[in-house]
Design an enzyme around this catalytic site. Structure first.
Site, PDB file in Angstrom:
ATOM      1  N   ASP A  22       4.049  -0.801  -7.521  1.00 37.76           N
ATOM      2  CA  ASP A  22       5.657  -0.716  -7.768  1.00 37.76           C
ATOM      3  C   ASP A  22       6.296  -0.497  -6.705  1.00 37.76           C
ATOM      4  OD1 ASP A  22       7.659  -0.541  -9.551  1.00 37.76           O
ATOM      5  OD2 ASP A  22       7.601   1.597  -9.873  1.00 37.76           O
ATOM      6  N   GLY A  23       7.583  -1.197  -6.717  1.00 41.39           N
ATOM      7  CA  GLY A  23       8.692  -1.041  -5.703  1.00 41.39           C
ATOM      8  C   GLY A  23       9.056  -2.295  -5.134  1.00 41.39           C
ATOM      9  N   TRP A  27      12.375  -2.673  -2.639  1.00 43.70           N
ATOM     10  CA  TRP A  27      12.015  -3.014  -1.066  1.00 43.70           C
ATOM     11  C   TRP A  27      12.809  -4.285  -0.883  1.00 43.70           C
ATOM     12  CZ3 TRP A  27       9.825  -7.294   1.287  1.00 43.70           C
ATOM     13  CH2 TRP A  27       9.392  -7.058   2.702  1.00 43.70           C
ATOM     14  N   HIS A  39       8.365  -9.467  -4.379  1.00 46.32           N
ATOM     15  CA  HIS A  39       7.023  -9.952  -5.114  1.00 46.32           C
ATOM     16  C   HIS A  39       6.358 -10.684  -4.098  1.00 46.32           C
ATOM     17  CE1 HIS A  39       8.780  -7.867  -8.771  1.00 46.32           C
ATOM     18  NE2 HIS A  39       9.429  -9.005  -8.918  1.00 46.32           N
ATOM     19  N   GLU A  69       5.997  -4.887 -21.143  1.00 40.61           N
ATOM     20  CA  GLU A  69       7.458  -4.526 -21.157  1.00 40.61           C
ATOM     21  C   GLU A  69       8.078  -5.391 -19.828  1.00 40.61           C
ATOM     22  OE1 GLU A  69       5.155  -2.423 -21.250  1.00 40.61           O
ATOM     23  OE2 GLU A  69       5.562  -1.347 -23.295  1.00 40.61           O
ATOM     24  N   LEU A 133     -17.230  -6.435  -5.203  1.00 36.89           N
ATOM     25  CA  LEU A 133     -16.235  -5.577  -5.802  1.00 36.89           C
ATOM     26  C   LEU A 133     -15.532  -6.388  -7.271  1.00 36.89           C
ATOM     27  CD1 LEU A 133     -13.770  -3.844  -5.692  1.00 36.89           C
ATOM     28  CD2 LEU A 133     -12.616  -5.432  -4.293  1.00 36.89           C
TER      29      LEU A 133
END
Ligand code: IPE
Ligand code: IPE
Ligand code: MG
Length: 255
Positions: A22-23, A27, A39, A69, A133
């Protein structure tokens, strides 16, 4: 002073880390730029953190990239995010293979544009044999959607006589979630100084340790990840028991 990485106890790593990235928008705004620039820069953080997790030998990394959302955001931002997703997947699949990383997606893909779904499916197939991973992208995902679709499937099975309602347990219920084949996250990180879950893995985070940082996602790097893991390792996970019981269990198993 030892580096943060050197301080990590590699025998007590979380096997599954989940991150609410988030942010990005704030930013960018703070730099006088458009939200999409945030993004775009956030992708660099994804690269860095995926690499950091792979290097440490983390089993699963789930990244919340787009919520149900988020479809309600301005059309231009949604389109920009989808475009960025397609481009990034296309560009990064080779690197995923090089690093033995297996891609998974959780979320309501029916809401996603066809080109994004095609790109994702291709990358999932191309990385399917990798054994390192597990990178889980949460896209068009929300926990309430996931829980509702699980309830729907169970109800249909009961109606068809395939499932006995009395046999449903917390573990068997989890098999109807998108995360059926993944262990629950032990550590959940949210960046950018927001202290909420925003409809993310509500069932799976039941006993996760939560770590919140003021750092905006585009500034989040391996060092920040190491700090989060060290914080996680400093905590006592009791799972409803007492501290004394936990101490005894540790003595018995020698961990
Ligand atoms: C996270 O950053 C990325 C997505 C939700 C897609 P935001 O876009 O939410 O950035 P802020 O929270 O508005 O700063
Ligand atoms: C949560 O961030 C979703 C993702 C990071 C993909 P939001 O920015 O959408 O969450 P709220 O609106 O601040 O709760
Ligand atoms: Mg946000």
């Amino acid at each position: 002073m030892q580096s943060l990485k050197a301080q990590i106890d590699t025998k007590r790593l979380p096997n599954h880390i989940a991150i609410i990235m988030d942010g990005n928008g704030r930013w960018a705004k703070e730099k006088g730029q458009d939200r999409l620039y945030g993004h775009f820069q956030g992708v660099e953080s994804v690269r860095n953190i995926v690499e950091g997790c792979a290097e440490l030998g983390i089993g699963y990394l789930t990244l919340y990239a787009f919520s149900t959302e988020n479809w309600g955001r301005p059309r231009q931002e949604v389109a920009g995010l989808m475009e960025l997703l397609v481009q990034t997947i296309r560009k990064e699949t080779e690197t995923l293979n090089k690093n033995n990383i297996k891609l998974h997606v959780i979320g309501d893909l029916e809401m996603m544009p066809a080109d994004a779904v095609n790109e994702l499916n291709e990358s999932i197939a191309m990385t399917g044999k990798n054994t390192g991973l597990n990178l889980v992208m949460a896209l068009s995902y929300s926990s309430r959607w996931e829980l509702a679709q699980a309830a729907k499937r169970i109800a249909e099975e009961v109606k068809a006589g395939k499932t006995d309602p009395g046999s449903i347990t917390p573990d068997s219920f989890a098999q109807y979630l998108c995360t059926a084949t993944f262990p629950d996250p032990e550590l959940m990180i949210r960046t950018s100084g927001e202290y909420r879950i925003s409809n993310f893995l509500l069932y799976q985070l039941a006993y996760a340790e939560l770590y919140f940082t003021e750092v905006r996602w585009p500034d989040f790097r391996k060092e920040n990840l190491y700090a989060a893991i060290l914080d996680y390792q400093s905590r006592e996970r009791r799972f409803g028991k007492t501290s004394e019981q936990i101490g005894q269990e540790i003595n018995l198993t020698g961990n």
